[in-house]
Design a protein around this motif. Structure first.
Motif, PDB file in Angstrom:
ATOM      1  N   ASP A 325      37.501 -15.087  51.337  1.00 43.79           N
ATOM      2  CA  ASP A 325      38.011 -15.034  52.706  1.00 43.79           C
ATOM      3  C   ASP A 325      37.618 -13.710  53.365  1.00 43.79           C
ATOM      4  O   ASP A 325      37.239 -13.678  54.542  1.00 43.79           O
ATOM      5  CB  ASP A 325      39.529 -15.190  52.689  1.00 43.79           C
ATOM      6  CG  ASP A 325      40.142 -15.150  54.077  1.00 43.79           C
ATOM      7  OD1 ASP A 325      40.162 -16.201  54.729  1.00 43.79           O
ATOM      8  OD2 ASP A 325      40.589 -14.058  54.506  1.00 43.79           O
ATOM      9  N   TRP A 326      37.683 -12.625  52.612  1.00 42.17           N
ATOM     10  CA  TRP A 326      37.271 -11.329  53.153  1.00 42.17           C
ATOM     11  C   TRP A 326      35.778 -11.337  53.479  1.00 42.17           C
ATOM     12  O   TRP A 326      35.359 -10.800  54.520  1.00 42.17           O
ATOM     13  CB  TRP A 326      37.591 -10.222  52.144  1.00 42.17           C
ATOM     14  CG  TRP A 326      37.315  -8.851  52.688  1.00 42.17           C
ATOM     15  CD1 TRP A 326      38.186  -8.021  53.330  1.00 42.17           C
ATOM     16  CD2 TRP A 326      36.056  -8.157  52.629  1.00 42.17           C
ATOM     17  NE1 TRP A 326      37.556  -6.856  53.680  1.00 42.17           N
ATOM     18  CE2 TRP A 326      36.241  -6.915  53.264  1.00 42.17           C
ATOM     19  CE3 TRP A 326      34.796  -8.461  52.115  1.00 42.17           C
ATOM     20  CZ2 TRP A 326      35.223  -5.977  53.405  1.00 42.17           C
ATOM     21  CZ3 TRP A 326      33.768  -7.540  52.247  1.00 42.17           C
ATOM     22  CH2 TRP A 326      33.985  -6.319  52.883  1.00 42.17           C
ATOM     23  N   GLN A 327      34.972 -11.944  52.619  1.00 41.84           N
ATOM     24  CA  GLN A 327      33.535 -12.024  52.879  1.00 41.84           C
ATOM     25  C   GLN A 327      33.255 -12.764  54.186  1.00 41.84           C
ATOM     26  O   GLN A 327      32.372 -12.363  54.963  1.00 41.84           O
ATOM     27  CB  GLN A 327      32.825 -12.749  51.719  1.00 41.84           C
ATOM     28  CG  GLN A 327      32.967 -12.109  50.360  1.00 41.84           C
ATOM     29  CD  GLN A 327      31.931 -11.041  50.076  1.00 41.84           C
ATOM     30  OE1 GLN A 327      31.180 -10.644  50.948  1.00 41.84           O
ATOM     31  NE2 GLN A 327      31.909 -10.561  48.843  1.00 41.84           N
ATOM     32  N   VAL A 328      34.004 -13.819  54.449  1.00 39.42           N
ATOM     33  CA  VAL A 328      33.829 -14.579  55.678  1.00 39.42           C
ATOM     34  C   VAL A 328      34.142 -13.723  56.894  1.00 39.42           C
ATOM     35  O   VAL A 328      33.407 -13.721  57.894  1.00 39.42           O
ATOM     36  CB  VAL A 328      34.721 -15.840  55.661  1.00 39.42           C
ATOM     37  CG1 VAL A 328      34.798 -16.481  57.047  1.00 39.42           C
ATOM     38  CG2 VAL A 328      34.190 -16.843  54.637  1.00 39.42           C
ATOM     39  N   ARG A 329      35.213 -12.996  56.828  1.00 41.29           N
ATOM     40  CA  ARG A 329      35.679 -12.251  57.992  1.00 41.29           C
ATOM     41  C   ARG A 329      34.956 -10.915  58.196  1.00 41.29           C
ATOM     42  O   ARG A 329      34.867 -10.440  59.327  1.00 41.29           O
ATOM     43  CB  ARG A 329      37.192 -12.019  57.886  1.00 41.29           C
ATOM     44  CG  ARG A 329      38.003 -13.299  58.036  1.00 41.29           C
ATOM     45  CD  ARG A 329      39.494 -13.067  58.029  1.00 41.29           C
ATOM     46  NE  ARG A 329      39.977 -12.687  56.695  1.00 41.29           N
ATOM     47  CZ  ARG A 329      40.519 -11.527  56.399  1.00 41.29           C
ATOM     48  NH1 ARG A 329      40.638 -10.595  57.320  1.00 41.29           N
ATOM     49  NH2 ARG A 329      40.946 -11.269  55.159  1.00 41.29           N
ATOM     50  N   HIS A 330      34.423 -10.346  57.121  1.00 45.70           N
ATOM     51  CA  HIS A 330      33.915  -8.977  57.246  1.00 45.70           C
ATOM     52  C   HIS A 330      32.512  -8.747  56.704  1.00 45.70           C
ATOM     53  O   HIS A 330      31.972  -7.653  56.903  1.00 45.70           O
ATOM     54  CB  HIS A 330      34.857  -8.015  56.505  1.00 45.70           C
ATOM     55  CG  HIS A 330      36.263  -8.031  57.001  1.00 45.70           C
ATOM     56  ND1 HIS A 330      36.614  -7.633  58.272  1.00 45.70           N
ATOM     57  CD2 HIS A 330      37.421  -8.414  56.394  1.00 45.70           C
ATOM     58  CE1 HIS A 330      37.922  -7.748  58.437  1.00 45.70           C
ATOM     59  NE2 HIS A 330      38.429  -8.227  57.304  1.00 45.70           N
ATOM     60  N   ASN A 331      31.908  -9.708  56.038  1.00 41.10           N
ATOM     61  CA  ASN A 331      30.645  -9.420  55.358  1.00 41.10           C
ATOM     62  C   ASN A 331      29.541 -10.414  55.681  1.00 41.10           C
ATOM     63  O   ASN A 331      28.638 -10.644  54.875  1.00 41.10           O
ATOM     64  CB  ASN A 331      30.857  -9.366  53.832  1.00 41.10           C
ATOM     65  CG  ASN A 331      29.942  -8.348  53.174  1.00 41.10           C
ATOM     66  OD1 ASN A 331      29.637  -7.312  53.743  1.00 41.10           O
ATOM     67  ND2 ASN A 331      29.528  -8.652  51.941  1.00 41.10           N
TER      68      ASN A 331
END
Length: 378
Positions: A325-331
């Motif tokens: 989820d972090w990869q989707v939003r920030h990476n």
């Protein structure tokens, strides 16, 4: 080390000794973050993060949204996120050093190969192609400028930078061959899966969708030398790079700047249609369009086989869903979780594939696995 690619590998990403050392450091850092820190985060999630959430909410986290909320303020998770962010920046900064040094030579080489067509392949660029979201609107993987950016005539910079990152990951995993433009191991794996799923099929016409820098496309020409092999991508610098790399390696492949959902090829043009990790870089709107195009282009008796990320919620722990989820939003991975939330067998059937032949499954690669989906046409 000096920049001296061989005549059969003139498109290789060739760092100097110092550049390679820096790439090695960044690769080792990313490997540490992706494995050691994530393993520690998994243990912390089980031992502290989930129990704390249970105590404050009266129940354990059961889905990605709840797990993300549970982990958001945890210091180890924040460390993982910070290290991931900065190591990604370091990766792009580092490959850019090599690219800036060799780009003029590689463009000159591309032009010479394009004009001579040494290996019998071809390149077709298309000014009518509309680059769609998220490739148009997102720096995928946070690659500076994105896949499609051009800053000079006959630009291949985006392809060269991407190739450098792939080689960095291979080096970190001990898989580097030193021939960054011609390592087609993944394509050979896909072809092996195709052979198991359609043992009666010997492809005579192959289409590799979203081929990117084209290195995996080489596998299909090596394995099916009599076949006409085509690769397409909507990012023009990648298409140029793919053509130059194939010609420099003596592999005759036809590369096209095209939208995978609207290729312009005639009905039933191919008996094997594939892609490698393309769909999670498209969108919910594009997925059904691409699958319908696959059905239209597939010859009777042919096979469609796509490979992509295996991060479906029922197969991975909650903490992995948190990091995804972090990869989707920030990476730079805007459709990663959206893709794995889709029922691809249902999408295939809506596109025209027979339920009896449509599949979505997993194929092992050593200790790991990849998600494969597709079908045949009677």
């Amino acid at each position: 080390m000096t920049d001296s690619p061989s005549t059969t590998d003139r498109f290789a990403f060739t760092p100097t000794h110092d550049e390679a050392a820096r790439l090695g450091f960044v690769g080792a850092l990313k490997k540490y973050v992706n494995f050691d820190v994530e393993t520690a985060l998994q243990e912390r999630f089980d031992d502290r993060i989930a129990p704390a959430y249970t105590q404050s909410h009266g129940q354990a986290p059961t889905n990605r949204k709840e797990a993300v909320a549970a982990a958001a303020d945890d210091r180890l998770f924040q460390l993982w996120a910070s290290l991931t962010w900065h190591s990604q920046n370091m990766m792009w900064d580092t490959v850019q050093l090599t690219t800036d040094r060799i780009i003029d030579d590689r463009i000159a080489t591309f032009r010479a190969l394009r004009d001579r067509a040494e290996a019998g392949g071809s390149i077709k660029l298309n000014d009518e192609v509309v680059v769609r979201a998220p490739v148009k609107t997102t720096e995928i993987h946070r690659q500076p400028g994105g896949y499609w950016r051009e800053t000079r005539t006959d630009d291949i910079e985006a392809g060269l930078n991407y190739t450098g990152t792939v080689e960095m990951y291979r080096q970190a995993k001990g898989m580097s061959t030193g021939k960054s433009a011609t390592n087609d191991t993944f394509g050979r794996f896909v072809a092996g899966v195709a052979q198991r799923r359609a043992p009666d099929l010997t492809p005579t016409s192959v289409l590799d969708m979203g081929c990117g820098t084209g290195e995996q496309t080489h596998a299909y020409k090596h394995l099916y030398p009599e076949a006409e092999v085509h690769g397409l991508d909507s990012a023009r610098p990648f298409v140029r790079y793919a053509h130059g790399a194939a010609e420099s390696a003596g592999v005759g492949i036809h590369f096209h700047e095209l939208d995978a959902a609207e290729t312009g090829f005639a009905d039933e043009s191919f008996d094997f249609i594939t892609s490698i990790i393309m769909f999670h870089e498209t969108s919910a709107a594009q997925v059904p369009r691409i699958l319908k195009e696959c059905w239209r282009l597939l010859k009777p008796g042919g096979l469609v086989l796509h490979l992509d990320v295996p991060y479906h919620a029922h197969r991975i722990p909650l903490v992995k869903q948190v990091t995804n989820d972090w990869q989707v939003r920030h990476n730079g991975e805007p459709f990663w979780t959206g893709f794995v939330d889709l029922d691809m067998k249902a999408e295939l059937e809506k596109a025209g594939f027979d339920p009896a032949s449509a599949f979505d499954d997993y194929e092992a690669v050593g200790p790991a696995a990849y998600f494969v989906f597709g079908g045949r046409k009677a």
